[in-house]
Design a protein around this motif. Structure first.
Motif, short mmCIF file in Angstrom:
data_model
loop_
_atom_site.label_atom_id
_atom_site.label_comp_id
_atom_site.label_asym_id
_atom_site.label_seq_id
_atom_site.Cartn_x
_atom_site.Cartn_y
_atom_site.Cartn_z
N LEU A 1 105.74 50.60 63.92
CA LEU A 1 106.67 49.47 63.97
C LEU A 1 105.93 48.14 64.16
CD1 LEU A 1 109.41 51.20 66.10
CD2 LEU A 1 109.71 50.33 63.77
N GLU A 2 104.90 48.16 64.98
CA GLU A 2 104.11 46.93 65.18
C GLU A 2 103.45 46.52 63.87
OE1 GLU A 2 100.54 45.08 67.95
OE2 GLU A 2 101.01 47.21 68.12
N LYS A 3 102.88 47.48 63.16
CA LYS A 3 102.21 47.17 61.89
C LYS A 3 103.21 46.65 60.85
CE LYS A 3 98.34 47.90 63.47
NZ LYS A 3 97.69 46.71 63.96
N ARG A 4 104.45 47.05 60.96
CA ARG A 4 105.49 46.55 60.05
C ARG A 4 106.00 45.18 60.46
NH1 ARG A 4 109.39 51.79 59.42
NH2 ARG A 4 107.95 53.06 58.20
N GLY A 5 105.59 44.71 61.63
CA GLY A 5 106.01 43.41 62.10
C GLY A 5 107.21 43.42 63.04
N ASP A 6 107.68 44.59 63.42
CA ASP A 6 108.82 44.70 64.33
C ASP A 6 108.30 44.85 65.76
OD1 ASP A 6 111.18 45.11 65.66
OD2 ASP A 6 111.90 46.68 64.32
N GLU A 7 107.82 43.74 66.31
CA GLU A 7 107.18 43.78 67.62
C GLU A 7 108.13 44.15 68.75
OE1 GLU A 7 104.96 40.23 68.29
OE2 GLU A 7 103.62 40.63 66.61
N ALA A 8 109.37 43.70 68.67
CA ALA A 8 110.33 44.01 69.74
C ALA A 8 110.59 45.51 69.81
CB ALA A 8 111.63 43.25 69.52
N GLU A 9 110.80 46.13 68.68
CA GLU A 9 111.04 47.58 68.65
C GLU A 9 109.77 48.34 69.02
OE1 GLU A 9 113.58 50.86 68.37
OE2 GLU A 9 114.04 48.73 68.40
N ALA A 10 108.63 47.84 68.56
CA ALA A 10 107.35 48.46 68.91
C ALA A 10 107.15 48.44 70.42
CB ALA A 10 106.20 47.74 68.22
N GLU A 11 107.44 47.29 71.02
CA GLU A 11 107.29 47.19 72.48
C GLU A 11 108.16 48.22 73.19
OE1 GLU A 11 108.00 44.09 76.18
OE2 GLU A 11 108.05 43.31 74.13
N SER A 12 109.36 48.41 72.71
CA SER A 12 110.26 49.39 73.31
C SER A 12 109.65 50.80 73.29
CB SER A 12 111.60 49.37 72.57
OG SER A 12 112.43 50.40 73.03
N TRP A 13 109.10 51.18 72.15
CA TRP A 13 108.50 52.51 72.03
C TRP A 13 107.19 52.61 72.81
CZ3 TRP A 13 111.05 56.64 70.86
CH2 TRP A 13 112.23 56.52 70.13
N TYR A 14 106.41 51.55 72.81
CA TYR A 14 105.19 51.56 73.62
C TYR A 14 105.55 51.74 75.10
CZ TYR A 14 102.01 49.85 69.91
OH TYR A 14 101.23 49.71 68.78
N ARG A 15 106.57 51.05 75.55
CA ARG A 15 106.97 51.18 76.96
C ARG A 15 107.40 52.60 77.29
NH1 ARG A 15 107.18 46.62 79.98
NH2 ARG A 15 107.05 44.65 78.84
N ARG A 16 108.15 53.22 76.39
CA ARG A 16 108.56 54.61 76.63
C ARG A 16 107.35 55.53 76.73
NH1 ARG A 16 113.46 55.05 72.23
NH2 ARG A 16 114.65 53.31 73.06
N ALA A 17 106.43 55.36 75.80
CA ALA A 17 105.23 56.20 75.81
C ALA A 17 104.37 55.89 77.03
CB ALA A 17 104.43 55.98 74.53
N ALA A 18 104.25 54.62 77.39
CA ALA A 18 103.46 54.23 78.56
C ALA A 18 104.07 54.79 79.83
CB ALA A 18 103.36 52.71 78.64
N ASP A 19 105.38 54.73 79.94
CA ASP A 19 106.05 55.28 81.12
C ASP A 19 105.87 56.79 81.22
OD1 ASP A 19 106.90 52.78 81.95
OD2 ASP A 19 108.90 52.98 81.05
N ALA A 20 105.61 57.43 80.08
CA ALA A 20 105.35 58.87 80.06
C ALA A 20 103.88 59.18 80.32
CB ALA A 20 105.79 59.47 78.73
N GLY A 21 103.05 58.12 80.51
CA GLY A 21 101.65 58.30 80.86
C GLY A 21 100.67 58.17 79.71
N ASN A 22 101.10 57.72 78.56
CA ASN A 22 100.22 57.58 77.40
C ASN A 22 99.36 56.32 77.55
OD1 ASN A 22 99.38 56.63 74.71
ND2 ASN A 22 100.45 58.46 73.99
N ALA A 23 98.06 56.52 77.79
CA ALA A 23 97.15 55.39 78.03
C ALA A 23 96.98 54.52 76.79
CB ALA A 23 95.80 55.91 78.51
N ALA A 24 97.02 55.11 75.60
CA ALA A 24 96.90 54.31 74.37
C ALA A 24 98.09 53.37 74.24
CB ALA A 24 96.79 55.23 73.15
N ALA A 25 99.27 53.85 74.60
CA ALA A 25 100.46 52.99 74.56
C ALA A 25 100.35 51.87 75.57
CB ALA A 25 101.72 53.81 74.81
#
Length: 116
Positions: A8-32
């Motif tokens: 999503l970030e590469k497509r330019g949808d930063e707001a939606e990308a942030e949402s998914w990164y936050r979900r992954a980060a909250d699950a412990g994903n260090a890359a996110a």
């Protein structure tokens, strides 16, 4: 979740990308956590970026350690920046190894100027 955020970030949808990164980060994903920090820094929210990079660094992300070093260097804290680059290099970051080499060369150049 991380991969979806990345796409999503590469497509330019930063707001939606942030949402998914936050979900992954909250699950412990260090890359996110790392990518979320990059996204936030690009928006100008350095404090939030630092929080995420520190969390990712604690989880072992060499990329987060490297980015944290650059943020600290921008703030003028060269000693802490170098410390984080050293940690990143030990964790396998070739970028950090390169940056440390450049720092050493800069130091040698400054020392040579003082001697000359």
């Amino acid at each position: 979740m991380f991969n979806l955020g990345y796409l999503l970030e590469k497509r330019g949808d930063e707001a939606e990308a942030e949402s998914w990164y936050r979900r992954a980060a909250d699950a412990g994903n260090a890359a996110a956590m790392t990518n979320l920090g990059i996204l936030l820094k690009e928006r100008g929210d350095e404090a939030a970026a630092e929080v995420w990079w520190r969390r990712a660094a604690a989880a072992g992300s060499a990329a987060a350690m490297f980015n944290l070093g650059y943020l600290l260097e921008e703030r003028g804290d060269e000693a802490q920046a170098e410390s984080w680059w050293r940690r990143a290099a030990k964790a396998g970051s070739t970028f950090a190894k390169s940056r440390l080499g450049l720092r050493l060369r800069e130091r040698q150049g400054r020392a040579g100027e003082k001697d000359g």
